[in-house]
Design a protein around this motif. Structure first.
Motif, PDB file in Angstrom:
ATOM      1  N   ILE A 195     -37.293  84.077  29.220  1.00 21.22           N
ATOM      2  CA  ILE A 195     -37.450  83.142  30.092  1.00 21.22           C
ATOM      3  C   ILE A 195     -36.772  81.920  30.203  1.00 21.22           C
ATOM      4  CG2 ILE A 195     -39.093  80.987  29.629  1.00 21.22           C
ATOM      5  CD1 ILE A 195     -40.403  82.538  26.688  1.00 21.22           C
ATOM      6  N   ALA A 196     -37.019  81.539  32.160  1.00 24.16           N
ATOM      7  CA  ALA A 196     -35.923  80.841  32.675  1.00 24.16           C
ATOM      8  C   ALA A 196     -36.692  80.625  34.084  1.00 24.16           C
ATOM      9  CB  ALA A 196     -34.563  82.084  33.137  1.00 24.16           C
ATOM     10  N   ASP A 197     -35.964  79.026  34.352  1.00 19.34           N
ATOM     11  CA  ASP A 197     -36.480  78.833  35.188  1.00 19.34           C
ATOM     12  C   ASP A 197     -37.941  78.650  35.683  1.00 19.34           C
ATOM     13  OD1 ASP A 197     -33.791  78.544  36.584  1.00 19.34           O
ATOM     14  OD2 ASP A 197     -33.378  80.527  37.228  1.00 19.34           O
ATOM     15  N   GLY A 198     -38.999  78.388  34.567  1.00 18.56           N
ATOM     16  CA  GLY A 198     -40.063  77.851  34.752  1.00 18.56           C
ATOM     17  C   GLY A 198     -40.374  79.846  34.652  1.00 18.56           C
ATOM     18  N   LEU A 199     -40.216  80.580  34.996  1.00 17.02           N
ATOM     19  CA  LEU A 199     -41.057  82.289  35.121  1.00 17.02           C
ATOM     20  C   LEU A 199     -40.701  82.679  33.508  1.00 17.02           C
ATOM     21  CD1 LEU A 199     -39.256  82.265  38.549  1.00 17.02           C
ATOM     22  CD2 LEU A 199     -41.559  82.317  37.899  1.00 17.02           C
ATOM     23  N   VAL A 200     -41.842  83.594  33.527  1.00 18.78           N
ATOM     24  CA  VAL A 200     -41.678  84.800  32.207  1.00 18.78           C
ATOM     25  C   VAL A 200     -41.321  85.949  32.606  1.00 18.78           C
ATOM     26  CG1 VAL A 200     -42.906  85.115  30.024  1.00 18.78           C
ATOM     27  CG2 VAL A 200     -43.428  82.796  31.106  1.00 18.78           C
ATOM     28  N   PHE A 201     -39.693  86.400  32.612  1.00 17.03           N
ATOM     29  CA  PHE A 201     -40.178  88.102  32.905  1.00 17.03           C
ATOM     30  C   PHE A 201     -40.380  89.098  31.787  1.00 17.03           C
ATOM     31  CE2 PHE A 201     -37.429  85.051  34.475  1.00 17.03           C
ATOM     32  CZ  PHE A 201     -37.190  85.404  36.579  1.00 17.03           C
ATOM     33  N   PHE A 202     -41.129  90.194  31.995  1.00 20.90           N
ATOM     34  CA  PHE A 202     -41.695  90.682  31.121  1.00 20.90           C
ATOM     35  C   PHE A 202     -41.121  92.655  31.639  1.00 20.90           C
ATOM     36  CE2 PHE A 202     -45.160  87.585  29.765  1.00 20.90           C
ATOM     37  CZ  PHE A 202     -44.776  87.761  28.322  1.00 20.90           C
ATOM     38  N   LEU A 203     -41.003  93.190  30.717  1.00 21.11           N
ATOM     39  CA  LEU A 203     -39.890  94.117  30.576  1.00 21.11           C
ATOM     40  C   LEU A 203     -40.903  95.059  30.082  1.00 21.11           C
ATOM     41  CD1 LEU A 203     -38.775  96.744  32.327  1.00 21.11           C
ATOM     42  CD2 LEU A 203     -37.225  96.409  31.128  1.00 21.11           C
ATOM     43  N   GLY A 204     -42.372  96.705  30.322  1.00 23.52           N
ATOM     44  CA  GLY A 204     -42.457  96.799  29.122  1.00 23.52           C
ATOM     45  C   GLY A 204     -42.486  98.132  29.106  1.00 23.52           C
ATOM     46  N   ALA A 205     -42.358  98.698  27.525  1.00 26.72           N
ATOM     47  CA  ALA A 205     -41.492 100.078  27.906  1.00 26.72           C
ATOM     48  C   ALA A 205     -42.076 101.399  28.749  1.00 26.72           C
ATOM     49  CB  ALA A 205     -42.468 100.884  26.306  1.00 26.72           C
ATOM     50  N   MET A 206     -42.851 101.594  29.029  1.00 30.30           N
ATOM     51  CA  MET A 206     -43.133 102.347  30.446  1.00 30.30           C
ATOM     52  C   MET A 206     -42.126 101.900  32.022  1.00 30.30           C
ATOM     53  SD  MET A 206     -44.742 104.309  28.654  1.00 30.30           S
ATOM     54  CE  MET A 206     -45.187 105.743  30.166  1.00 30.30           C
ATOM     55  N   GLY A 207     -41.197 100.862  31.622  1.00 35.41           N
ATOM     56  CA  GLY A 207     -40.842 100.307  33.102  1.00 35.41           C
ATOM     57  C   GLY A 207     -41.776  99.971  33.847  1.00 35.41           C
ATOM     58  N   HIS A 208     -42.693  98.441  32.960  1.00 36.76           N
ATOM     59  CA  HIS A 208     -43.475  97.704  34.098  1.00 36.76           C
ATOM     60  C   HIS A 208     -42.509  96.450  34.094  1.00 36.76           C
ATOM     61  CE1 HIS A 208     -47.482 100.501  34.572  1.00 36.76           C
ATOM     62  NE2 HIS A 208     -46.400 101.268  34.654  1.00 36.76           N
ATOM     63  N   PHE A 209     -42.450  95.979  35.197  1.00 38.22           N
ATOM     64  CA  PHE A 209     -41.905  94.770  34.484  1.00 38.22           C
ATOM     65  C   PHE A 209     -42.565  93.322  35.718  1.00 38.22           C
ATOM     66  CE2 PHE A 209     -37.999  92.019  36.901  1.00 38.22           C
ATOM     67  CZ  PHE A 209     -37.715  91.539  36.235  1.00 38.22           C
ATOM     68  N   THR A 210     -43.051  92.187  35.061  1.00 39.95           N
ATOM     69  CA  THR A 210     -43.916  92.094  35.798  1.00 39.95           C
ATOM     70  C   THR A 210     -43.138  90.043  35.409  1.00 39.95           C
ATOM     71  OG1 THR A 210     -45.849  93.149  34.805  1.00 39.95           O
ATOM     72  CG2 THR A 210     -46.058  90.725  35.288  1.00 39.95           C
ATOM     73  N   VAL A 211     -43.340  89.738  36.320  1.00 43.70           N
ATOM     74  CA  VAL A 211     -42.966  88.319  36.343  1.00 43.70           C
ATOM     75  C   VAL A 211     -44.217  87.258  36.140  1.00 43.70           C
ATOM     76  CG1 VAL A 211     -41.349  86.410  37.724  1.00 43.70           C
ATOM     77  CG2 VAL A 211     -40.982  88.885  37.149  1.00 43.70           C
ATOM     78  N   LEU A 212     -44.405  86.264  35.977  1.00 47.33           N
ATOM     79  CA  LEU A 212     -45.138  85.325  35.728  1.00 47.33           C
ATOM     80  C   LEU A 212     -44.601  83.448  35.538  1.00 47.33           C
ATOM     81  CD1 LEU A 212     -46.585  86.951  32.296  1.00 47.33           C
ATOM     82  CD2 LEU A 212     -47.529  87.128  34.364  1.00 47.33           C
ATOM     83  N   ASP A 213     -45.464  83.184  36.391  1.00 47.10           N
ATOM     84  CA  ASP A 213     -44.782  82.069  36.073  1.00 47.10           C
ATOM     85  C   ASP A 213     -45.497  81.132  34.953  1.00 47.10           C
ATOM     86  OD1 ASP A 213     -45.672  79.043  38.134  1.00 47.10           O
ATOM     87  OD2 ASP A 213     -46.804  78.490  36.000  1.00 47.10           O
ATOM     88  N   ALA A 214     -44.653  80.459  34.891  1.00 44.68           N
ATOM     89  CA  ALA A 214     -44.894  79.758  33.027  1.00 44.68           C
ATOM     90  C   ALA A 214     -45.726  78.856  32.723  1.00 44.68           C
ATOM     91  CB  ALA A 214     -43.379  79.742  31.821  1.00 44.68           C
ATOM     92  N   ALA A 215     -46.206  78.244  33.964  1.00 46.13           N
ATOM     93  CA  ALA A 215     -47.224  77.392  33.766  1.00 46.13           C
ATOM     94  C   ALA A 215     -48.091  77.479  33.284  1.00 46.13           C
ATOM     95  CB  ALA A 215     -46.801  75.808  34.705  1.00 46.13           C
ATOM     96  N   SER A 216     -48.609  78.333  34.748  1.00 49.69           N
ATOM     97  CA  SER A 216     -50.087  79.389  34.958  1.00 49.69           C
ATOM     98  C   SER A 216     -50.527  80.154  34.411  1.00 49.69           C
ATOM     99  CB  SER A 216     -50.123  78.535  36.931  1.00 49.69           C
ATOM    100  OG  SER A 216     -49.597  79.963  37.010  1.00 49.69           O
TER     101      SER A 216
END
Length: 181
Positions: free
Chosen positions: A111-132
């Protein structure tokens, strides 16, 4: 994010430390530990229990016999849980990732700069807006970079510095990749 809470006592502590209605992301590998009594800490704060990991169905089956009074579902990935929760979460509700059991570092979160960065075990990388909770952008390391699936899955935490996110991808010519956050 309490993703390193890979024992039940840590998850109980995290849950009890919060005030408000909670969507709990919980599960993993029980490693033959007994489930007896886990229902006692799922109190009136819980709106939903979102199970994942190797033993999600075992946990759900156990709790179904305990007449739990909140929504409970099993998911194949953290990404799938978030897609489901973002459709129902309301203002001031809490989404808590606290596995309670060994997760074998299946989900890498930064979690950084208002964003949430997820890396799943299968290599799917997702960036979410932390607020919404809305998806900002996504990458598939296997498809986009030709990365082979590591035996234990992708497990390196994304690093965010000065608006750039660095990831260990592993594909030919893309061992480490930087993205504009």
């Amino acid at each position: 994010n309490d993703s390193k809470a890979t024992n039940l006592a840590s998850s109980i502590s995290a849950l009890n430390s919060l005030n408000g209605k909670i969507h709990l992301l919980f599960g993993g590998d029980l490693k033959n530990q007994p489930l007896d009594g886990i229902e006692s800490f799922f109190n009136e704060k819980l709106i939903s229990l979102n199970l994942y990991g190797k033993d999600a169905v075992i946990i759900k089956d156990y709790l179904m016999n305990k007449k739990i009074k909140f929504d409970m579902k099993c998911f194949v990935s953290l990404e799938a849980i978030l897609e489901s929760i973002k459709k129902i979460v309301k203002k001031d509700e809490i989404i808590l990732l606290s596995p309670g059991w060994a997760s074998q570092d299946m989900f890498m979160t930064t979690i950084a700069d208002g964003l949430v960065f997820f890396l799943g075990a299968m290599g799917h990388f997702t960036v979410l807006d932390a607020a919404s909770g809305k998806v900002k952008w996504e990458k598939d390391f296997q498809k986009e970079f030709g990365a082979g699936l590591p035996i234990w899955g992708f497990s390196a935490h994304p690093l965010v510095k000065d608006g750039v996110v660095y990831c260990l991808v592993g594909g030919e010519g893309s061992t480490a990749v930087a993205f504009e956050a």
